[in-house]
Scaffold this active site. Sequence first.
Site, mmCIF file in Angstrom:
data_model
loop_
_atom_site.group_PDB
_atom_site.id
_atom_site.type_symbol
_atom_site.label_atom_id
_atom_site.label_comp_id
_atom_site.label_asym_id
_atom_site.label_seq_id
_atom_site.Cartn_x
_atom_site.Cartn_y
_atom_site.Cartn_z
ATOM 1 N N HIS A 185 1.981 -25.871 -20.884
ATOM 2 C CA HIS A 185 2.752 -25.153 -19.868
ATOM 3 C C HIS A 185 3.071 -23.715 -20.272
ATOM 4 C CE1 HIS A 185 3.218 -28.993 -17.816
ATOM 5 N NE2 HIS A 185 3.684 -29.505 -18.931
ATOM 6 N N GLY B 173 9.466 -23.064 -19.331
ATOM 7 C CA GLY B 173 8.524 -23.102 -20.439
ATOM 8 C C GLY B 173 7.953 -24.474 -20.741
ATOM 9 N N ARG C 133 13.396 -11.495 -13.758
ATOM 10 C CA ARG C 133 13.211 -10.501 -14.820
ATOM 11 C C ARG C 133 11.794 -9.957 -14.738
ATOM 12 N NH1 ARG C 133 9.807 -13.506 -17.867
ATOM 13 N NH2 ARG C 133 10.212 -15.741 -18.025
ATOM 14 N N ASN D 227 11.463 -16.243 -11.483
ATOM 15 C CA ASN D 227 11.853 -15.571 -12.714
ATOM 16 C C ASN D 227 12.540 -14.270 -12.349
ATOM 17 O OD1 ASN D 227 10.841 -17.261 -14.956
ATOM 18 N ND2 ASN D 227 8.878 -16.921 -13.958
ATOM 19 N N HIS E 27 -1.694 -22.198 -10.774
ATOM 20 C CA HIS E 27 -0.392 -21.548 -10.903
ATOM 21 C C HIS E 27 -0.560 -20.103 -10.458
ATOM 22 C CE1 HIS E 27 3.359 -20.765 -13.603
ATOM 23 N NE2 HIS E 27 3.239 -19.812 -12.712
ATOM 24 N N GLU F 175 7.083 -18.065 -8.302
ATOM 25 C CA GLU F 175 5.949 -18.833 -8.790
ATOM 26 C C GLU F 175 5.661 -20.004 -7.854
ATOM 27 O OE1 GLU F 175 6.345 -19.858 -12.888
ATOM 28 O OE2 GLU F 175 6.457 -17.761 -13.512
ATOM 29 N N GLU G 59 9.840 -34.373 -8.867
ATOM 30 C CA GLU G 59 8.980 -33.807 -7.831
ATOM 31 C C GLU G 59 7.673 -34.578 -7.793
ATOM 32 O OE1 GLU G 59 9.890 -29.017 -7.342
ATOM 33 O OE2 GLU G 59 8.209 -29.675 -8.580
#
Length: 475
Positions: A252, A181, A308, A306, A225, A292, A217
């Site tokens: 974000h 998040g 879920r 993720n 995205h 992602e 990173e």
Amino acid sequence: MPTKTPHPTAPRPTPPLREIRKVLIANRGEIALRVIRACRELGLRTVAVYSTVDEHALHVRFADEAVCIGPGPSSQSYLNIKNIIAAAELTGADAVHPGYGFLSERAEFAEIVQKCKLTFIGPDPGHMRVMGDKVTARQTMERSGVPVLPGTGVLTSAAHAVAEAERIGLPVILKASAGGGGRGMKIVRDIKLLPQTLQTAQVEALKAFGCGDMYLERYVQSPRHVEVQVVADQHGNANHLLERECSVQRRHQKVLEEAPCSVLSEALRREMCAAAVAAAKAIGYHSLGTIEFLLDGDRFYFMEMNTRVQVEHCVTEMITGVDLVQEQIRLATGEPLGHLMREFRPRGHAIECRINAEDPIKFVPQPGTISALHFPGGYGVRVDSHMYQGITVPPFYDSMLAKLIVHAPDRQQAIRRMQRALGECVIEGIQTNIPLHRWLLKQPAFISGKYDTHFLEASLDPEAVRAEADAEAQG
């Protein structure tokens, strides 16, 4: 230590099918209602749990049974594992669906559910731990041949961070190993500022996640995205259900999503989706999940997984015709993928706007009572919401009121349909971000599809959004 998972090529014993008759939904709001609907169509009974402030919520009304699990604050209700398990035992539920948010990616919750002889409608807790730790996830993907950005393991000191940043090359981005998040994320463009920025990020991560571990990173300047929906069963089969574009973000946090991604060539789509399936197989994953990626021109890099159902799963449903929540439940019983083991191609274009109770310019949550409500309708329009006229939006939870989804033969028609639908949406008594969406869908960069994750914050025009709000107020 992460739980070991079987090698993807190792033979697996065929698991027995688990019978599910009654599902407890360990969540609230729109997603709880969504799961109830899926269960009802599958012939399953449902149990809602609720806090005292949600006593009159729709998920409580439409479930077969409901149990109060505590007062308003989520720490005392929707995050109260003891009370949730007690509700499952009290009602004789044999499965638990965590929805998204709250406990949905907490491996310890999934373990407790399983220890209580209940079916957890989601992945194995070991998979949640491997992919929930961002450093471990990076290393796992790198070993499996999935593209990752140049980066590090857990940083041990400020000096270590400086040395690694010099190796990777500026700019770099600090991320929390247990993060999500956008919390704990900091961009560093000046090496002299890195030690202090690291300290600030660690404090933020420790407060948000209970863990201050950080990693670095390479920072991509103008990324998109893009995420891929994957499904995998307990028999070693895995497949994808195409991708979603999630680049319209604020701090974000996703604001609007669409499917498919308008800038992917067919070759790049195939490559990205194949990488996502490889990522799922690398850990022996089984359930619904999302891989992602950051898209940088014609190159993509793994960002996170993720484990879920996602808020934005609806746009995938619209372009594939697959009820993802029903499939998630079937997979939890041990059913094989079956009809999902086929090649999916996009059927038209779908867009989702997240309608939030918030100031459309300052993005501050706006709880209160909805005095008037009218949702749009018509061909190709879907609304997933738990709102009704007279309901009070509490201050304790996420500010999302509804998801407005449209589907059309192509992207331009979908944009026009969403513009029409937003014009029909009436929510009075509280502020919402509908004016922001109305402004957004008129922007040339969005209409052309030529935008990145910085687009919204870089081009936001408060006066223009305020004018949309004034026009909305005047009807």
